[in-house]
Design a protein around this motif. Structure first.
Motif, short mmCIF file in Angstrom:
data_model
loop_
_atom_site.label_atom_id
_atom_site.label_comp_id
_atom_site.label_asym_id
_atom_site.label_seq_id
_atom_site.Cartn_x
_atom_site.Cartn_y
_atom_site.Cartn_z
N UNK A 251 -48.15 -75.54 -8.62
CA UNK A 251 -47.45 -75.24 -9.86
C UNK A 251 -46.10 -74.58 -9.59
N UNK A 252 -46.02 -73.84 -8.49
CA UNK A 252 -44.83 -73.05 -8.20
C UNK A 252 -43.80 -73.79 -7.36
N UNK A 253 -44.15 -74.95 -6.83
CA UNK A 253 -43.24 -75.68 -5.94
C UNK A 253 -42.11 -76.36 -6.70
N UNK A 254 -40.92 -76.30 -6.12
CA UNK A 254 -39.74 -76.90 -6.74
C UNK A 254 -39.82 -78.43 -6.63
N UNK A 255 -39.50 -79.11 -7.73
CA UNK A 255 -39.57 -80.57 -7.75
C UNK A 255 -38.49 -81.14 -8.66
N UNK A 256 -37.25 -80.83 -8.32
CA UNK A 256 -36.11 -81.28 -9.12
C UNK A 256 -35.54 -82.54 -8.50
N UNK A 257 -35.57 -83.62 -9.26
CA UNK A 257 -35.03 -84.88 -8.76
C UNK A 257 -33.52 -84.84 -8.63
N UNK A 258 -33.01 -85.36 -7.51
CA UNK A 258 -31.56 -85.39 -7.27
C UNK A 258 -30.98 -86.67 -7.84
N UNK A 259 -29.78 -86.56 -8.38
CA UNK A 259 -29.16 -87.71 -9.05
C UNK A 259 -28.98 -88.89 -8.11
N UNK A 260 -28.65 -88.63 -6.84
CA UNK A 260 -28.37 -89.70 -5.90
C UNK A 260 -29.59 -90.38 -5.33
#
Length: 330
Positions: A251-260
């Motif tokens: 739940x705490x892990x970062x998972x932000x998709x990058x635009x490229x």
């Protein structure tokens, strides 16, 4: 959703053996998901056929997808239902849970301690790499499975034909983790399982829930959270497939998709209008923030206004949408 005359003719001419093989892949998808070390020579290429890689959500397992997987397999697709580490075929069942000894359950150690999104991503990425040798891959995540979809789409965007979030977390720079998404004001009217937590999550390193409870108030809360619109018998069947433990690190892990990377893969969101776990308002915010980050590649949104968190009881409408995401099957 619609198939060409050529495709229909090909499917009508398929042998019973082929149909059973396809169904067997759906049924055995969990085993395939946990054994992706198979050598390349062991895989027979079927160029043009689409493989759907289905990623379950929190406290769940690959078998969650069985009704939808069956529908997709009957339409001629290959399907892999992923079991994340220590889920499904690898599930940990606390001995105290079996006995319903809540005091012991509150302290029984969990082998899921230490697992996180890196482990989840590695599991799914390995499966995608294998599946992509045979044709287009559509990666679908439900609920917490959305963070794996974002992570994998960052890692191997070139191997993905399409990604799909089914009432799933899609973190952004403003809401970079599943925890942050859950805490967003748009999720204020969601139903929280915190009251059902057994043991100290910080000490156990897992969020542990007792899905075998017989307390009516707790069952009411679980039903509202998971599938308020289901008949009681179907709710209990759904509950029987749930697992006690989910690592807090997931739940705490970062998972932000990058635009490229993630941002260049075509994507779809299945929006559930009666979701009390990931509120519809939060789904809308995540969709909007993803679209703002890649305005040239926006979500294709399909609305299921009457669906609760696990989706419609009839899998056909969801399978209809997923079927349209397939690659060229010629």
């Amino acid at each position: 959703m619609f198939m060409s005359d050529d495709t229909n003719a090909q499917r009508k001419g398929a042998t019973r053996r082929t149909t059973l093989r396809q169904l067997g892949l759906a049924v055995g998808g969990t085993a395939l998901a946990t054994g992706f070390g198979t050598s390349p020579a062991a895989a027979t290429p079927h160029r043009g056929l689409t493989t759907y890689v289905l990623v379950h959500g929190t406290h769940s397992a690959g078998a969650f997808w069985m009704p939808i997987a069956r529908e997709l397999a009957l339409r001629g697709h290959r399907v892999v239902m992923v079991d994340q580490p220590r889920h499904g075929a690898e599930a940990f069942v606390p001995e105290s849970y079996q006995r319903q000894d809540l005091a012991a359950m509150a302290v029984e150690p969990s082998p899921l301690k230490g697992l996180g999104l890196d482990d989840y991503e590695a599991r799914v990425t390995g499966i995608v790499r294998q599946a992509a040798r045979n044709g287009p891959v559509v990666l679908v995540g439900h609920s917490l499975g959305g963070v794996s979809v974002s992570r994998v789409a960052d890692a191997v965007p070139h191997l993905l034909h399409h990604i799909c979030y089914m009432a799933a977390f899609c973190p952004s720079r403003a809401l970079p983790t599943a925890d942050a998404c859950t805490a967003a004001p748009e999720n204020a009217n969601a139903v929280s399982p915190v009251a059902l937590t057994v043991g100290d999550p910080d000490r156990l390193a897992v969020l542990r829930l007792n899905f075998r409870t017989g307390v009516s108030g707790e069952l009411d809360l679980l039903k509202e959270m998971i599938c308020a619109d289901y008949p009681d018998a179907e709710f209990l069947r759904t509950l029987a497939g749930m697992q006690t433990d989910e690592p807090v690190a997931a739940y705490a892990g970062r998972a932000v998709g990058r635009a490229g990377t993630w941002g260049r893969v075509p994507r779809t969101y299945l929006r559930f209008g009666r979701d009390r776990t990931i509120a519809t308002a939060l789904q809308d915010r995540m969709i909007a923030e993803a679209d703002a980050s890649t305005p040239g590649n926006r979500f294709r949104v399909h609305d299921f206004p009457r669906a609760s968190h696990v989706g419609p009881l009839d899998p056909t409408p969801v399978a209809d949408v997923l079927d349209t995401l397939a690659g060229d099957r010629s």
